[in-house]
Design a protein around this motif. Structure first.
Motif, short mmCIF file in Angstrom:
data_model
loop_
_atom_site.label_atom_id
_atom_site.label_comp_id
_atom_site.label_asym_id
_atom_site.label_seq_id
_atom_site.Cartn_x
_atom_site.Cartn_y
_atom_site.Cartn_z
N HIS A 126 0.86 -1.19 0.00
CA HIS A 126 0.00 0.00 0.00
C HIS A 126 0.89 1.23 0.00
CE1 HIS A 126 -3.96 -1.88 0.64
NE2 HIS A 126 -3.28 -2.80 1.30
N PHE A 128 0.47 4.30 -0.82
CA PHE A 128 -0.06 5.62 -0.49
C PHE A 128 -1.06 5.60 0.66
CE2 PHE A 128 0.93 5.40 -5.03
CZ PHE A 128 1.90 6.39 -5.10
N ASP A 129 -2.04 4.69 0.57
CA ASP A 129 -3.15 4.73 1.52
C ASP A 129 -3.71 3.31 1.62
OD1 ASP A 129 -5.79 4.96 2.62
OD2 ASP A 129 -5.72 7.10 2.19
N PRO A 130 -3.96 2.80 2.83
CA PRO A 130 -4.52 1.46 2.98
C PRO A 130 -5.85 1.28 2.26
CG PRO A 130 -3.67 2.25 5.07
CD PRO A 130 -3.62 3.41 4.13
N GLU A 131 -6.54 2.38 1.96
CA GLU A 131 -7.82 2.28 1.27
C GLU A 131 -7.66 2.23 -0.24
OE1 GLU A 131 -10.70 1.82 2.86
OE2 GLU A 131 -9.48 1.76 4.67
N LEU A 132 -6.44 2.40 -0.73
CA LEU A 132 -6.19 2.40 -2.17
C LEU A 132 -5.27 1.24 -2.51
CD1 LEU A 132 -5.65 6.23 -2.73
CD2 LEU A 132 -7.70 4.89 -3.23
#
Length: 342
Positions: A126, A128-132
């Motif tokens: 990940h 950049f972001d755990p959601e991406l």
């Protein structure tokens, strides 16, 4: 189901391309992820998946692979997006598949172990972001001769398996679940699928030249190479996305390689896009696409013993007049069938 998130561009791809490093570390170590299964096949040799599944690690159940319909999108170019099951699912440690090669009139089947730890580590990247997420799907490719490849697909396309399925005797009626009354009827059905997918010229070439068995393994050969832009016509952007013959794709690749990158063996490029001025000073977008057999033959001549080979591009006006030369320290080959976009 939540909507699939597309990862933003960034330096992580460059990091992976140059050094193979992973993304930033995470405080948690999940083993379930939001992913879907997809498929692909080579453009000129239509294929069809009869049935298949990616099996979750240590389980007898898994996620089905989309089946039915002829596959001719291109090697590593996914076709379907079936978002099914729970949002977060375990990752697979094996795959089972039955498929058909129309050009051969042959069924194949195979069951293969997949490198689970490698897949898990990749899905945990990940940058950049755990959601991406960096990867959002697992793609299987099938080709004549029983070739099977598996890639992780998302912002990057990364090969994680390459194997060989076995021929299997299945009647067309059972394989396609159609009530054929005779061999002539099933042959007519198969010929119709070829006609529906291929142009008359492509179909004539297939019947005349046959199938180039071994091509998909040949795509995976690695060489030391670097792009060079003639007369100092430097691309206006520092990075681009490179597609490779083996079906992989990497974004944010430098348009000009460092020495370390140039001397790191990797598969040959299918192509990339860049913007650069020509001698007149006008800027143009050049969508470079290599003719795969011409490129492979040149590298097999110039780089088979580990030599570094430069791919020299000379942007011209009109773009169709642009040229490509590949060379090592001793000799060179002009590529005559590279295209540069419309």
């Amino acid at each position: 189901m939540k909507v699939k998130a597309l990862l933003k561009t960034g330096l992580a791809s460059l990091c992976i391309f140059v050094t193979g490093c992973s993304g930033s570390s995470m405080s948690e170590n999940p083993t379930k992820f939001d992913w879907y299964a997809t498929e692909s096949g080579p453009k000129l040799y239509p294929m069809e998946i009869i049935q298949g599944s990616f099996f979750y690690k240590g389980q007898s159940e898994g996620l089905y692979i989309p089946s039915g319909g002829t596959l001719s999108s291109g090697w590593g170019d996914q076709v379907s997006m079936h978002v099914v099951g729970p949002d977060e699912k375990p990752l697979p440690d094996r795959v089972k598949i039955v498929f058909y090669s129309y050009a051969e009139k042959q069924f194949y089947k195979g069951e293969f172990a997949l490198p689970y730890e490698k897949i898990l580590a990749a899905f945990r990247e990940h940058p950049f972001d755990p959601e991406l997420p960096y990867f959002s799907s697992i793609q299987i490719g099938i080709a004549p001769g029983g070739v099977v490849a598996v890639w992780l697909d998302g912002r990057e396309i990364r090969e994680i398996f390459f194997g060989q399925a076995e021929k299997v005797m299945i009647s067309p009626s059972n394989g396609f679940n159609l009530p054929f009354d005779s061999r002539e009827e099933s042959d007519a059905y198969i010929e119709k699928q070829l006609v529906n997918v291929l142009t008359p010229e492509q179909l004539a070439a297939l019947k005349r030249n046959g199938i180039p068995f071994g091509t998909w393994a040949r795509y995976r050969n690695v060489y030391k190479w670097a792009p060079i832009y003639k007369d100092g016509l430097v691309p206006t952007k520092a990075t681009t996305t490179v597609w490779f013959l083996n079906g992989e794709k990497i974004p944010n690749v430098p348009t000009q390689f460092s020495e370390e990158m140039a001397n790191t063996p990797r598969p040959l490029p299918r192509g990339w896009t860049f913007t650069a001025p020509t001698i007149s000073g006008k800027k143009h977008v050049f969508d470079v696409k290599f003719e795969e057999f011409e490129l492979m033959e040149a590298f097999e001549k110039l780089g088979a013993k580990g030599e570094r080979v430069n791919i020299e591009i000379e942007p011209r006006e009109p773009r169709s007049a642009s040229q490509v030369r590949v060379y090592n320290d001793k000799e060179s080959v002009v590529l005559k069938h590279t295209t540069f976009g419309k």
